[in-house]
Design a protein around this motif. Structure first.
Motif, PDB file in Angstrom:
ATOM      1  N   GLU A 249      -0.042  -1.974 -10.810  1.00 50.56           N
ATOM      2  CA  GLU A 249      -0.368  -1.836  -9.668  1.00 50.56           C
ATOM      3  C   GLU A 249      -0.218  -3.085  -8.810  1.00 50.56           C
ATOM      4  OE1 GLU A 249      -4.253   1.091  -9.653  1.00 50.56           O
ATOM      5  OE2 GLU A 249      -4.361  -0.842 -10.148  1.00 50.56           O
TER       6      GLU A 249
ATOM      7  N   CYS B 167      -0.075   0.668   0.673  1.00 48.09           N
ATOM      8  CA  CYS B 167      -0.869   1.834   0.185  1.00 48.09           C
ATOM      9  C   CYS B 167      -0.651   2.911   0.922  1.00 48.09           C
ATOM     10  CB  CYS B 167      -2.439   1.487  -0.043  1.00 48.09           C
ATOM     11  SG  CYS B 167      -2.409  -0.194  -1.165  1.00 48.09           S
ATOM     12  N   PHE B 168      -0.707   2.833   2.327  1.00 43.50           N
ATOM     13  CA  PHE B 168      -0.548   4.219   2.865  1.00 43.50           C
ATOM     14  C   PHE B 168       0.983   4.949   3.177  1.00 43.50           C
ATOM     15  CE2 PHE B 168       0.458   6.133   7.318  1.00 43.50           C
ATOM     16  CZ  PHE B 168       0.162   7.946   6.815  1.00 43.50           C
TER      17      PHE B 168
ATOM     18  N   GLN C 192       1.425   6.263  -0.521  1.00 43.14           N
ATOM     19  CA  GLN C 192       0.738   7.404  -0.742  1.00 43.14           C
ATOM     20  C   GLN C 192       1.414   8.535  -0.441  1.00 43.14           C
ATOM     21  OE1 GLN C 192      -2.357   8.077  -2.935  1.00 43.14           O
ATOM     22  NE2 GLN C 192      -1.541  10.161  -2.361  1.00 43.14           N
TER      23      GLN C 192
ATOM     24  N   SER D 109       4.197   9.982  -2.551  1.00 46.83           N
ATOM     25  CA  SER D 109       3.871  10.107  -3.469  1.00 46.83           C
ATOM     26  C   SER D 109       3.497  11.517  -2.819  1.00 46.83           C
ATOM     27  CB  SER D 109       2.765   9.492  -3.890  1.00 46.83           C
ATOM     28  OG  SER D 109       3.010   7.848  -4.131  1.00 46.83           O
ATOM     29  N   ASP D 110       2.728  11.645  -2.142  1.00 50.25           N
ATOM     30  CA  ASP D 110       2.388  13.342  -1.451  1.00 50.25           C
ATOM     31  C   ASP D 110       3.403  14.057  -0.758  1.00 50.25           C
ATOM     32  OD1 ASP D 110       0.023  12.404  -1.292  1.00 50.25           O
ATOM     33  OD2 ASP D 110      -0.684  11.934   0.533  1.00 50.25           O
TER      34      ASP D 110
END
Length: 110
Positions: free
Chosen positions: A21, A53-54, A57, A60-61
């Motif tokens: 991470e 991070c946004f 994410q 990733s979605d």
């Protein structure tokens, strides 16, 4: 600011981060800034951290959704190639390129 300096600051801010991470965040944050020295400010670092991070994410979605579509496509079998299947494959390529864009400074596809 060097990558290892950023990694040390990230670990101080959140010691529970895994090495993977920390490495991922360091790369994404450094790619997001024009001048790495601005990360010396804690508020700027947190702002870029949240942005990274946004974006990760969201990518990733999209990747997970596209993987489901590809699994469905693979289950259709090689009977006949429909136009919708081609569009699914093209969307999958675009999603993969967006993930690559997170880790490099230039868009991988236009």
């Amino acid at each position: 600011m060097q990558c290892h300096e950023l990694a040390e600051r990230l670990i101080k801010l959140q010691p529970q981060l895994t090495p993977h991470e920390v490495a991922r965040l360091s790369l994404l944050i450094l790619n997001d800034v024009t001048e790495p020295s601005e990360l010396a400010d804690d508020q700027a670092l947190l702002r870029h951290w949240n942005s990274a991070c946004f974006r990760l994410q969201a990518a990733s979605d999209q990747h997970a959704a596209m993987s489901d579509e590809l699994d469905d496509l693979a289950g259709d079998g090689p009977i006949k190639f429909e136009p919708e299947q081609i569009w699914t494959l093209l969307r999958a390529i675009k999603v993969q390129s967006q993930l690559l864009d997170l880790y490099i400074e230039e868009p991988s596809l236009v």
